[in-house]
Structure formats: C-alpha cells, structure tokens
Design a protein around this motif. Structure first.
Motif, PDB file in Angstrom:
ATOM      1  N   UNK A 166       3.370 -17.882  22.040  1.00 43.67           N
ATOM      2  CA  UNK A 166       3.717 -19.024  21.544  1.00 43.67           C
ATOM      3  C   UNK A 166       2.489 -19.813  21.151  1.00 43.67           C
ATOM      4  N   UNK A 167       1.656 -19.850  22.097  1.00 44.84           N
ATOM      5  CA  UNK A 167       0.352 -20.860  21.725  1.00 44.84           C
ATOM      6  C   UNK A 167      -0.623 -20.401  20.799  1.00 44.84           C
ATOM      7  N   UNK A 168      -0.467 -18.930  20.686  1.00 42.90           N
ATOM      8  CA  UNK A 168      -1.246 -18.531  19.330  1.00 42.90           C
ATOM      9  C   UNK A 168      -1.107 -19.228  18.155  1.00 42.90           C
ATOM     10  N   UNK A 169       0.090 -19.708  17.939  1.00 42.58           N
ATOM     11  CA  UNK A 169       0.191 -20.669  16.498  1.00 42.58           C
ATOM     12  C   UNK A 169       0.134 -22.219  16.920  1.00 42.58           C
ATOM     13  N   UNK A 170       0.600 -22.398  17.833  1.00 45.51           N
ATOM     14  CA  UNK A 170       0.750 -23.957  18.119  1.00 45.51           C
ATOM     15  C   UNK A 170      -0.570 -24.764  18.680  1.00 45.51           C
ATOM     16  N   UNK A 171      -1.392 -23.883  19.378  1.00 40.98           N
ATOM     17  CA  UNK A 171      -2.474 -24.573  19.775  1.00 40.98           C
ATOM     18  C   UNK A 171      -3.323 -24.700  18.606  1.00 40.98           C
ATOM     19  N   UNK A 172      -3.924 -23.563  17.745  1.00 45.38           N
ATOM     20  CA  UNK A 172      -4.794 -23.803  16.798  1.00 45.38           C
ATOM     21  C   UNK A 172      -4.585 -25.110  15.879  1.00 45.38           C
ATOM     22  N   UNK A 173      -3.327 -25.394  15.740  1.00 43.27           N
ATOM     23  CA  UNK A 173      -2.807 -26.367  14.848  1.00 43.27           C
ATOM     24  C   UNK A 173      -3.285 -27.673  15.309  1.00 43.27           C
ATOM     25  N   UNK A 174      -2.736 -28.008  16.514  1.00 41.04           N
ATOM     26  CA  UNK A 174      -2.694 -29.253  17.316  1.00 41.04           C
ATOM     27  C   UNK A 174      -4.536 -29.566  17.625  1.00 41.04           C
ATOM     28  N   UNK A 175      -5.154 -28.461  17.603  1.00 43.13           N
ATOM     29  CA  UNK A 175      -6.628 -28.640  17.891  1.00 43.13           C
ATOM     30  C   UNK A 175      -7.340 -28.912  16.850  1.00 43.13           C
ATOM     31  N   UNK A 176      -6.712 -28.818  15.494  1.00 41.49           N
ATOM     32  CA  UNK A 176      -7.455 -28.647  14.282  1.00 41.49           C
ATOM     33  C   UNK A 176      -7.474 -30.165  13.813  1.00 41.49           C
ATOM     34  N   UNK A 177      -8.720 -30.789  13.873  1.00 39.74           N
ATOM     35  CA  UNK A 177      -8.757 -32.306  13.628  1.00 39.74           C
ATOM     36  C   UNK A 177      -9.202 -32.640  12.133  1.00 39.74           C
ATOM     37  N   UNK A 178      -9.494 -31.267  11.489  1.00 41.26           N
ATOM     38  CA  UNK A 178      -9.703 -31.494  10.012  1.00 41.26           C
ATOM     39  C   UNK A 178      -8.627 -32.330   9.107  1.00 41.26           C
ATOM     40  N   UNK A 179      -7.458 -32.453   9.852  1.00 35.46           N
ATOM     41  CA  UNK A 179      -6.369 -32.865   9.106  1.00 35.46           C
ATOM     42  C   UNK A 179      -6.214 -34.374   9.313  1.00 35.46           C
ATOM     43  N   UNK A 180      -7.154 -34.887  10.227  1.00 38.59           N
ATOM     44  CA  UNK A 180      -7.145 -36.457  10.424  1.00 38.59           C
ATOM     45  C   UNK A 180      -7.986 -37.125   9.291  1.00 38.59           C
ATOM     46  N   UNK A 181      -7.747 -38.437   9.044  1.00 36.78           N
ATOM     47  CA  UNK A 181      -8.402 -39.152   7.974  1.00 36.78           C
ATOM     48  C   UNK A 181      -9.701 -39.260   8.428  1.00 36.78           C
ATOM     49  N   UNK A 182     -10.609 -39.979   7.504  1.00 33.27           N
ATOM     50  CA  UNK A 182     -12.096 -40.324   7.736  1.00 33.27           C
ATOM     51  C   UNK A 182     -11.774 -41.553   8.640  1.00 33.27           C
ATOM     52  N   UNK A 183     -10.987 -42.104   8.519  1.00 33.60           N
ATOM     53  CA  UNK A 183     -10.550 -43.623   9.137  1.00 33.60           C
ATOM     54  C   UNK A 183     -10.799 -43.132  10.553  1.00 33.60           C
ATOM     55  N   UNK A 184      -9.917 -42.228  10.871  1.00 38.15           N
ATOM     56  CA  UNK A 184      -9.667 -41.938  12.361  1.00 38.15           C
ATOM     57  C   UNK A 184     -10.993 -41.348  12.949  1.00 38.15           C
TER      58      UNK A 184
END
Length: 365
Positions: A166-184
């Motif tokens: 299950x982690x093979x799909x869930x971990x990459x998603x949560x560890x991807x900070x590229x979706x965070x705003x520039x402000x964050x």
C-alpha cells in the motif's frame, strides 16, 4: 554568551538572538530549563531519552506509542523517521527500533530525496498485478507457517508486506512537496528535490495531516567541542526557521491542539570552555546536569518557562525534570498512564519509564 538574549513575546521568555523563529512562536511554547539525565556520552544518552534505557534493546517512544494507540492511516506507517543529515543517530536504529515489541511498531525511515523508502519499489519490469499475485502466494505460505508454529513475527511479516504494498502509492504522494505553494515552501525554507531539516519539517506537517501517529526528526550537528561560535550559528540557521514554521503551520490548520511538538536533545553543554581558548576556537563539552527543551501544542501550558538553574547553568535549583519525568509527562499528554502501560517479556514487566518517572502536572494546560 557570545550572543545577546532578550525577552520575547507577551510571556517574556528570554531567547537568544540566534533564534528569531523561536522568538516568533514563544507564546505558544513551553520551555523546560531544568532537564537532567544520567548519561554523559551521546549513544547512551540518546537511548535513555528515546527508549528509557541507556542500553540497546528496549522499544523506542514511537514504538510504545504506536503499540498503545495504533495508527489512523492504514496506508502509511504509524511511526515515521526523517533524518536530515543522512547520518543515523548515535544510538543507531535502536533509537527508533521496536525492541521486544512486535517489529510492525518499529520506526520506518523515509527519505526526502530519491526513493522515499528503500527497497519498497517494485523491480523494473514487474507489473503491479504480478506483485499482488506474488504477495498473495507468499502470504498463503506464511499463513500456513503461522498456523503451525504460532510465531507472532510471522503475522508481523505478513502485515509488513501488505503495508509495503500500500505504501508504494501512498508514500510517494505524501512525500512530494512539489504540490506545496511557494508561500509554504518559503515559510519553511524548504526546497523541492532537496534534503534538509526544513524539508523534513514540512514533511512532518504533511504526515500529521495524514494521521501518522508518531513522527521523529533527527538533525545532527550540535556537538561543538570546538568552533562553537560558528557552529551554533550554522546549526540554528538550519533549524530555527523551519521549527517555527511547523508550529505556525499546525496552528493555522487547527492541528496544534492535538499535535504535541517536542524539540530537544539528549543533554546540554557546559557553561565553561574547552579546546582552543580563542573567540572563534572555543567549544563546550557534554553536560548532563542541566539543559533545556521546548514543547508546543498537545495540551502543554503555552508561554511557560519551567525550572531554573544556578547562575552558571551548571545545576538545577528548582523544579527538576529527569528524562523519565519527561517521558511520563509525554505519555500522559497522549492519554497513556506510564505506570500501567507495560509489556511482559522474558519474565519481567517493562515500561518506557522503567521503574521511575513522575508526571509534571504544572506543564499541562
């Protein structure tokens, strides 16, 4: 000190000029100035803080907590470890190991650069349905072994295989900070694709949002036996902004009330010098008799300074807090009675606080 201290916030807590981030959140922070420990060297002192014993083999705090409270996210580990320096803590993996508890409760190290979890990815050319089929077959074989021998680690292995799938799909998603705003990203000082304490603080908030029960960050680089003046500047620059950003971020998202943030180390430093006695060359040795940590959220009293040392910061003179007292208080804040929370193994009943520890109720809001 080489650096100026001044009163900050409405609470008037004295903070070093090297910590403007901490100064900005000080009214949300409880500072304990009276911590003390029994250990003088790094590995035993770390293990005492994290496992309740200076020797390897006991479960870490994160393992105890996930064993007792479980996890609210079935697709991520209940206990995640983030190491910004890339170097294991002095206590090694024992610092976040499960000891004699089932290994399903050990800390899982996630990396902010490259594959988030080593060896969790499928080999090249292996389709996901084939991976699913192979795991089903493996689990069937393990089930036969579990029925025959009844060994709990067989069941743990089966659970770990399923979690890894299950982690093979869930971990990459949560560890991807590229979706965070520039402000964050700017607030934390984080950088997409980088590996740093700042990135790990941002990841800690993302993991907390996903209901990961226990998140532990390690950052080496505080052992200034020499060149303290430049070393402490470097270490605080790497950590202060992001630490404050994490508390602010949790607060504005409504997560701080039920998230306990703890910032500290295994012991303090002497107030007298060692090494080259020059303005840039001096350092300070390990000092177990008095040191400070801070906590925020999770039911602690905000804006409080607890405990006091003598004028030389050498010994605690008021409101001593031993490592076991701190652990007892931490468990209490998480809703656990440290004296009743035990695990029996090899004929003895064990707990995180061993045979010591008192809850410090004056720290609690």
């Amino acid at each position: 000190s080489s650096f100026k201290f001044s009163k900050q916030g409405e609470c008037g807590t004295e903070i070093s000029e090297l910590l403007p981030g901490l100064s900005s959140i000080v009214d949300d922070v409880c500072v304990i100035r009276s911590m003390h420990t029994d250990q003088f060297n790094h590995a035993p002192a770390e293990l005492l803080v994290y496992t309740g014993s200076p020797r390897p083999g006991r479960p870490s705090i994160g393992s105890w907590v996930t064993y007792g409270l479980g996890s609210e996210n079935q697709n991520l580990p209940g206990f995640v470890v983030l190491i910004s320096s890339g170097v294991q803590p002095n206590g090694g993996r024992n610092s976040y190991g499960s000891g004699f508890l089932p290994s399903v409760y050990q800390g899982v190290q996630c990396r902010s650069k490259g594959d988030p979890v080593l060896f969790a990815s499928d080999p090249a050319g292996l389709p996901r349905d084939l991976r699913r089929s192979s795991l089903d077959t493996l689990n069937a074989l393990n089930a036969l072994q579990a029925d025959e021998y009844g060994h709990p680690e067989t069941l743990t292995r089966m659970a770990q295989y399923e979690l890894a799938f299950r982690m093979q799909t869930s971990v990459p998603e949560v560890m991807d900070i590229s979706k965070e705003s520039k402000v964050a990203l700017d607030a934390y000082g984080a950088e997409v694709g980088g590996a740093s304490f700042a990135n790990n603080c941002l990841l800690a908030r993302r993991l907390a949002e996903k209901d990961v029960r226990f998140i532990q960050l390690y950052h080496l680089g505080w052992d200034h036996h020499g060149a303290l003046a430049s070393g402490i500047k470097r270490a605080t620059k790497q950590t202060d902004q992001a630490s404050a950003a994490l508390v602010k971020d949790l607060k504005q998202r409504g997560l701080l009330d039920d998230t306990l943030v703890i910032w500290g180390g295994e012991f303090g430093r002497t107030s007298f010098s060692q090494g080259k006695l020059t303005p840039e060359g001096f350092g300070r040795d390990h000092h177990p008799a008095a040191y400070s940590i801070w906590m925020a959220g999770g039911g602690v009293q905000p804006g409080l300074v607890y405990g006091e040392t003598d004028d030389f910061a050498h010994n605690v003179v008021n409101d001593k807090v031993h490592v076991h007292d701190f652990q007892a208080t931490l468990m209490h804040l998480l809703g656990i009675d440290h004296e009743k929370f035990i695990f029996k193994t090899q004929g003895r009943r064990y707990r995180l606080t061993d045979v010591s520890g008192n809850v410090i109720h004056n720290l609690i809001a």
